[in-house]
Motif scaffolding. Sequence first.
Motif, PDB file in Angstrom:
ATOM      1  N   GLY A 264       0.809  -1.215   0.000  1.00 49.72           N
ATOM      2  CA  GLY A 264       0.000   0.000   0.000  1.00 49.72           C
ATOM      3  C   GLY A 264       0.842   1.265   0.000  1.00 49.72           C
ATOM      4  N   GLY A 265       0.157   2.392  -0.146  1.00 52.29           N
ATOM      5  CA  GLY A 265       0.821   3.684  -0.084  1.00 52.29           C
ATOM      6  C   GLY A 265       1.656   4.031  -1.287  1.00 52.29           C
ATOM      7  N   SER A 266       1.340   3.476  -2.456  1.00 52.86           N
ATOM      8  CA  SER A 266       2.127   3.765  -3.658  1.00 52.86           C
ATOM      9  C   SER A 266       1.956   5.218  -4.091  1.00 52.86           C
ATOM     10  CB  SER A 266       1.707   2.834  -4.799  1.00 52.86           C
ATOM     11  OG  SER A 266       1.991   1.488  -4.489  1.00 52.86           O
ATOM     12  N   ASP A 267       3.001   5.762  -4.692  1.00 51.59           N
ATOM     13  CA  ASP A 267       2.966   7.106  -5.260  1.00 51.59           C
ATOM     14  C   ASP A 267       2.862   7.003  -6.770  1.00 51.59           C
ATOM     15  OD1 ASP A 267       3.291   8.384  -2.786  1.00 51.59           O
ATOM     16  OD2 ASP A 267       5.468   8.125  -2.887  1.00 51.59           O
ATOM     17  N   TYR A 268       2.124   7.924  -7.382  1.00 52.56           N
ATOM     18  CA  TYR A 268       1.935   7.924  -8.824  1.00 52.56           C
ATOM     19  C   TYR A 268       2.736   9.077  -9.413  1.00 52.56           C
ATOM     20  CZ  TYR A 268      -1.638   4.474  -7.948  1.00 52.56           C
ATOM     21  OH  TYR A 268      -2.283   3.323  -7.559  1.00 52.56           O
ATOM     22  N   ILE A 269       3.767   8.734 -10.178  1.00 56.72           N
ATOM     23  CA  ILE A 269       4.706   9.721 -10.697  1.00 56.72           C
ATOM     24  C   ILE A 269       4.320  10.057 -12.133  1.00 56.72           C
ATOM     25  CG2 ILE A 269       7.121  10.314 -10.999  1.00 56.72           C
ATOM     26  CD1 ILE A 269       6.270   9.531  -8.114  1.00 56.72           C
ATOM     27  N   PRO A 270       3.943  11.304 -12.425  1.00 57.54           N
ATOM     28  CA  PRO A 270       3.492  11.656 -13.779  1.00 57.54           C
ATOM     29  C   PRO A 270       4.637  11.706 -14.781  1.00 57.54           C
ATOM     30  CG  PRO A 270       3.570  13.610 -12.398  1.00 57.54           C
ATOM     31  CD  PRO A 270       3.861  12.446 -11.494  1.00 57.54           C
TER      32      PRO A 270
END
Length: 400
Positions: A264-270
């Motif tokens: 959990g807690g993933s970051d989404y990098i654009p």
Amino acid sequence: MSPPSHLVVIGGGVQGSSVAYFASQMAPSHRPGKITLIEANSHLAPHASGKGGGFMARSWGDGTSTEQLHHYAFDKHAELAAEWGLKTYRKLPVLSVAGEGKKGFGSMRGTPNWLDGKGAGVRSMGDGSDTAQVTPGEYVEAASSRSGATVLLNTRVVGVELSELPDGEQAVAGVEIVTADGSRSVLEADAVCLSTGPWGCMAEDWFPTISSPMEGIKSTSVTFPARETANDAVALFCNEDSRFNTHLEVYPRPDGTVYCCGVGGSDYIPAAELRQGAFLSGCDPKEARVEAATATLHAMSDAYKGIAPKSSQACMRPCAPDALPIMGPVPGVAGAFLNYAHNCWGIAWAPATGTAMAELICLGETTFDLSAFNVERFGAPAKRGGRGRKKKGEAVGEQW
């Protein structure tokens, strides 16, 4: 079609090493004269290819456009593991686990000996006939070493040199590289394959005829040390646990260690950040998610209570908007090929994607149906000023 005299593969992970290896295995009359594998970091497999779980499943893509990749790669992984003597490859069964509960596990046949804590039950997801694992770093080292490729580490590609063809189209003439000491030079080549994971969006800077939208999903994973009592070889896919906001995937490895992702807690990098090289040199795990993964495993396993993680890491899953890979030639640029955005299946598909790209590069066609993965599905690129590929000595691209 003649094979390239010099193929440059950008990206030293499982995809890049697979392309290099399978290109080297083409018949002599179709084999590249030279293969160079370029990695921006100090060692191969620095990102997901060195930090992923290495799980593969033959039938889990059935009925989709990726079925061919699942089937071919699963069978080929077994062949390569035997041929290369890989110590970390093995088939193993899979269980679905409802860990949030108060009763004990163990009532179902096949429940591993270390799943002895509190939970709500288990069910089979596969008996091991079509599910397997490999530690991806071992695969990468084996593939790259057997490819005969020249490996350039601490080397970044900052552009692609193009030449004009008589018909008005363009062709790859080389790549501009920057080494660790800042030296810049052009490496002549007539074919280039980008196997650059989430940084595949940089292809837009080098080939302005395409739109290559991407997102990086940066996630933490944890590895626990081996216990004195050997762990049964059973992988677990756990339901969402609201106590810790995790949905663990648990893979015991042949060396006795246990790898956990899905914390959990993933970051989404654009893409805008990725095109600037965000996290290319590495990314750190989230300590709070390491603690959550540890608490989840401890709740499910009395055998692991009191055992702290051996290591933790973070890596990025490369994802296109439709969650399908981007594979195929760059339209209008002879000798340019794309091979990235393999989402969570990059390790599992590697023998298939490597074979398909080697065939395209060396033969001009492939036995795989890659139509669903062509970059042209994203349409024409948005107008971009002042950016583009490296051409005729003018630096106009971002670093990879």
